[in-house]
Design an enzyme around this catalytic site. Structure first.
Site, PDB file in Angstrom:
ATOM      1  N   LYS A 113       0.812  -1.225   0.000  1.00 50.21           N
ATOM      2  CA  LYS A 113       0.000   0.000   0.000  1.00 50.21           C
ATOM      3  C   LYS A 113       0.847   1.279   0.000  1.00 50.21           C
ATOM      4  CE  LYS A 113      -4.498  -1.484   1.577  1.00 50.21           C
ATOM      5  NZ  LYS A 113      -5.561  -1.402   2.560  1.00 50.21           N
ATOM      6  N   LYS A 195      -6.085 -11.050  -4.989  1.00 50.33           N
ATOM      7  CA  LYS A 195      -7.290 -11.287  -4.190  1.00 50.33           C
ATOM      8  C   LYS A 195      -8.387 -10.279  -4.564  1.00 50.33           C
ATOM      9  CE  LYS A 195      -6.262  -8.319  -0.293  1.00 50.33           C
ATOM     10  NZ  LYS A 195      -6.275  -7.990   1.085  1.00 50.33           N
ATOM     11  N   LYS A 198     -11.860  -4.511  -2.039  1.00 47.46           N
ATOM     12  CA  LYS A 198     -12.821  -3.407  -2.112  1.00 47.46           C
ATOM     13  C   LYS A 198     -12.242  -2.242  -2.897  1.00 47.46           C
ATOM     14  CE  LYS A 198     -14.829  -4.027   2.510  1.00 47.46           C
ATOM     15  NZ  LYS A 198     -14.093  -3.793   3.739  1.00 47.46           N
TER      16      LYS A 198
END
Ligand code: AMP
Ligand code: TRP
Length: 329
Positions: A113, A195, A198
């Site tokens: 991230k 994966k 969201k």
């Protein structure tokens, strides 16, 4: 009755998708009959990346309503919003002082991230400590989560053991992660090597629990597969088909081997069409219940009651920890 303390949380950063549901929420529901369960909407985790305040507020209530819509029962489980119980932030600071920058730097979620940028928010770096505080604040035994949280759970255990060693073995209960056999890692539909998430830009990469039939159909029919043409579970060589079989199996409770037999000789289109029906039919009752509760006063009452009950459990734990550290008067 196993009667263990169970704690888990979901971030209100977007609508819950099939990965969240099959990896985490289904376990939440299954555990509530025989355990003492606390399920949190971790809004303070979601501000580790910038959020629009109005959207955040809506997402908190969406996730809360989805918790109830998938079957969490406020008579059996405590459902509450993290920022309503101040102990999470307080314990997080104490744990921050007992964790190492080295161990935090090794977290793969932080690495992916922050991408090495100097402007990466500090909260992204310390995020796993707040998660450890969530868990340890309730003397948690079991944490049901998806596979992607394994590293964070291990860190939580390391911190708990370290503090116990230094300040007394009964300072913290050392928790265990619990993962689903099937559904622990649902992959993105457009790229089954990643994966389902969201935050991915492509809406077609996921199916949210609130998607309508048209969207579900589009996402599944477009899902990336391979050119081999046989329906077989082989995550390494056939990640796309294997992911569709996993979703199918988890939603219908059918072992994947049985699905291989069922679809023996069928085309990919047949599997996909059948999966569209399975997903649509599985989500319909969840969406009905969501619509009943999302804008009701009942939802706010449940959350208020939940934070009160959670706070009552957290308070003595925090006092115990502060006492061990010699904090306060
Ligand atoms: P998050 O959306 O990151 O707040 O995740 C909430 C819960 O869903 C956590 O327990 C995650 O481990 C789980 N989860 C998230 N994505 C997936 C996925 N693709 N497959 C299985 N579980 C997932
Ligand atoms: N980090 C988790 C995730 O992204 C969410 C989370 C926060 C959590 N605190 C938690 C999960 C405590 C379990 C227990 O999915």
């Amino acid at each position: 009755m196993s009667d263990k303390r169970v704690f888990s949380g979901v971030q209100p950063t977007g609508n819950i998708h099939l990965g969240n549901y099959l990896g985490a929420l289904k376990q939440f529901v299954a555990l509530q009959d025989e355990n003492d369960c606390i399920y949190c909407i971790v809004d303070m985790h979601s501000i580790t990346v910038p959020q629009d305040p109005e959207e955040l507020k809506n997402h908190i209530l969406d996730v809360a309503a989805l918790y109830l819509a998938v079957g969490l029962d406020p008579e059996k489980s405590i459902v509450f919003v993290q920022s309503e119980v101040s102990g999470h932030a307080e314990l997080s600071w104490i744990l921050t002082c007992n964790s190492y920058t080295g161990e935090l730097s090794r977290m793969t979620q932080f690495k992916s991230k922050s991408r090495g940028q100097e402007s990466a928010p500090t909260g992204l770096f310390t995020y796993p400590i707040l998660m450890a505080a969530d868990i340890l604040l309730y003397d948690t035994d079991i944490v049901p989560v998806g596979n992607d949280q394994k590293q964070h759970i291990e860190l939580c255990r390391d911190i708990a053991l370290r503090v116990n060693h230094k300040y007394g073995e009964d300072t913290f209960v050392v928790p265990e992660g619990q993962y689903m056999k099937e559904g622990a890692r649902i992959m993105a539909l457009d790229d089954p090597t990643n994966k389902m998430s969201k935050s991915a830009e492509n809406e077609m990469s996921r199916i949210s629990l609130l998607d309508d039939e048209k969207k579900i159909k589009k996402a599944i029919m477009r899902a990336t597969t391979d050119s081999d043409m046989t329906i077989r579970f082989d995550p390494e060589n056939k990640p796309g088909i294997s992911n569709l079989l996993t979703i199918y199996g988890a939603l219908t409770g059918t072992p994947v081997a049985e699905l291989e037999t069922k679809f023996d000789g069928a085309g990919y289109g047949d599997l996909k069409k059948s999966l569209v029906t399975v997903v649509t039919e599985s989500l319909a009752p969840i969406q009905d219940r969501f619509n009943q509760i999302r804008y009701s006063d009942e939802l706010l009452d449940i959350l208020r009651d939940g934070s009160k009950r959670a706070g009552e459990i957290a308070e003595p734990v925090l006092e115990r920890v502060k006492d061990r550290f010699g904090l306060g008067i």
